[in-house]
Write an enzyme that holds these catalytic residues in place. Structure first.
Site, PDB file in Angstrom:
ATOM      1  NE  ARG A  64     -24.925  67.261 -78.475  1.00 54.09           N
ATOM      2  CZ  ARG A  64     -24.495  66.829 -77.292  1.00 54.09           C
ATOM      3  NH1 ARG A  64     -23.411  67.359 -76.739  1.00 54.09           N
ATOM      4  NH2 ARG A  64     -25.135  65.872 -76.649  1.00 54.09           N
ATOM      5  CG  HIS A  68     -27.962  70.271 -75.716  1.00 51.75           C
ATOM      6  ND1 HIS A  68     -27.663  69.151 -74.957  1.00 51.75           N
ATOM      7  CD2 HIS A  68     -28.146  69.814 -76.982  1.00 51.75           C
ATOM      8  CE1 HIS A  68     -27.671  68.077 -75.729  1.00 51.75           C
ATOM      9  NE2 HIS A  68     -27.951  68.460 -76.967  1.00 51.75           N
ATOM     10  CG  ASN A  96     -26.389  68.919 -71.465  1.00 54.30           C
ATOM     11  OD1 ASN A  96     -26.706  68.675 -72.629  1.00 54.30           O
ATOM     12  ND2 ASN A  96     -27.084  69.754 -70.694  1.00 54.30           N
ATOM     13  CG  HIS A 195     -27.188  65.294 -85.866  1.00 53.97           C
ATOM     14  ND1 HIS A 195     -27.984  64.293 -85.328  1.00 53.97           N
ATOM     15  CD2 HIS A 195     -26.993  66.182 -84.862  1.00 53.97           C
ATOM     16  CE1 HIS A 195     -28.252  64.575 -84.065  1.00 53.97           C
ATOM     17  NE2 HIS A 195     -27.665  65.718 -83.759  1.00 53.97           N
TER      18      HIS A 195
END
Length: 371
Positions: A64, A68, A96, A195
């Site tokens: 992740r 990001h 975040n 996910h």
């Protein structure tokens, strides 16, 4: 006399490096650090193995972190930077804040890499390699990580707030967000399969389990047990109900069963354009793994800084100051690409002078050519 003239010219070249110089380059899929940092891959692999063994969630957290990073001005490690006097970083952007984790793992890898080959490997490349290793450690696919990224010298909280897809996104918004990064709807659906590992906070899925109709009522009731209609924002639930610590196709099976945790997850299977692909992934591990790996390669190539753009940070949380940076650049050029005794010898003979002239901080005292 000739030696003095060569040294003078090289010293002049060093001074000219204070000026901004942009060299275009591309990421490399073969041997980028083979000579300059041969232990890089093994350091990243072993450190990630320990991190995931200690905390199975860490593989998802690093993946992740990479996502990001890449979605905000490219894969340049900007997400790792702490706030400073010149910019507000991305760590406290809304998507975040109190959410991103794994920074300490990247710090550990960077420290070990610096010990092995100082001022050579970017934090951006370390993060890209660590993301792959985290997936592999949890049973997912591997892929070739192109290398040669350099680190940004700034970060943007506003860009993070505007570029990262929200867990409340509709399918059309998701497709548009990924298209803006030259990623297709198929790439988007494959990357969403990340996910299949990790967890999410109650605040990100509360609206879905309480307000949406496209959700299995038994699944909604289960999630409500740990996510009240108010309060408990940081309570965690697995993104994949069946196997949150194993990378696989259960995530897509959950979507087909109307048991996606996030609104944006279930949007992939909600009588829309991605329903057919979700069904395919839900029964075909090989297809999902292949598409996911290909999409990760594409995402990892988003707007990288290469050549002499950016810098190679020594601490992933902090940029190198404008005075120290030329020293690192020229040290790398002379020590790692110089093929004659003149370049390497010149640097070694004048190393002390360079340090004194530019008044480098103590951290640069350990920079030297390795024989």
């Amino acid at each position: 006399m000739a030696s003095t003239m060569v040294s003078s010219r090289l010293f002049a070249l060093f001074l000219l490096s204070l000026l901004s110089c942009r060299v275009q380059a591309q990421l490399s899929t073969t041997g980028f650090y083979a000579r300059t940092c041969p232990k890089l891959q093994s350091i990243v692999s072993s450190t990630m193995a320990k991190a995931v063994a200690n905390d199975s969630r860490m593989g998802a957290s690093i993946l992740r972190l990479f996502f990001h990073d890449c979605f905000v001005n490219g894969c340049d490690a900007s997400v790792l930077l702490d706030d400073n006097s010149t910019f507000t970083g991305e760590k406290n952007a809304f998507p975040n804040q109190n959410s991103l984790r794994g920074f300490e793992v990247i710090d550990t890898i960077k420290s070990l890499v610096e010990t092995s080959c100082n001022a050579t490997v970017s934090c951006a490349d370390i993060l890209a390699l660590a993301a792959r290793e985290g997936v592999v450690r949890l049973g997912g696919p591997s892929w070739t990580v192109a290398l040669g990224r350099r680190d940004s010298t700034t970060a943007s909280q506003s860009a993070a707030n505007s570029n990262l897809p929200s867990p409340a996104s509709s399918l059309s918004t998701l497709i548009s967000s990924f298209a803006a990064k030259n990623l297709s709807p198929r790439d988007m659906t494959a990357l969403s399969g990340a996910h299949t590992i990790g967890q999410a906070r109650c605040t990100t899925f509360r609206s879905h389990i309480y307000n949406d109709s496209n959700i299995n009522p038994n699944f909604a009731a289960l999630r409500k047990q740990n996510c009240p209609s108010s309060g408990g924002d940081s309570n965690l639930a697995p993104l994949d109900l069946q196997s949150p610590n194993r990378f696989g196709i259960d995530y897509y099976q959950n979507l087909v069963g109307r048991s996606g945790l996030l609104h944006s997850d279930q949007e992939l299977f909600n009588n829309g354009s991605q329903d057919s692909l979700v069904r395919q992934y839900s029964t075909n591990t090989q297809l999902f793994f292949s598409d996911f790996a290909a999409a990760m390669v594409k995402m990892g190539a988003l707007s990288p800084l290469t050549g002499s753009n950016g810098q190679i940070r020594l601490n992933c949380r902090k940029i190198i100051g404008c005075i120290a940076l030329p020293f690192v650049i020229v040290r790398n050029v002379i020590c790692t690409t110089g093929k004659s005794h003149i370049s390497g010898g010149f640097f070694r003979r004048n190393l002390s002078s360079f340090r004194q002239f530019f008044n480098f901080p103590a951290v640069f005292q350990r920079l030297s050519c390795r024989r």
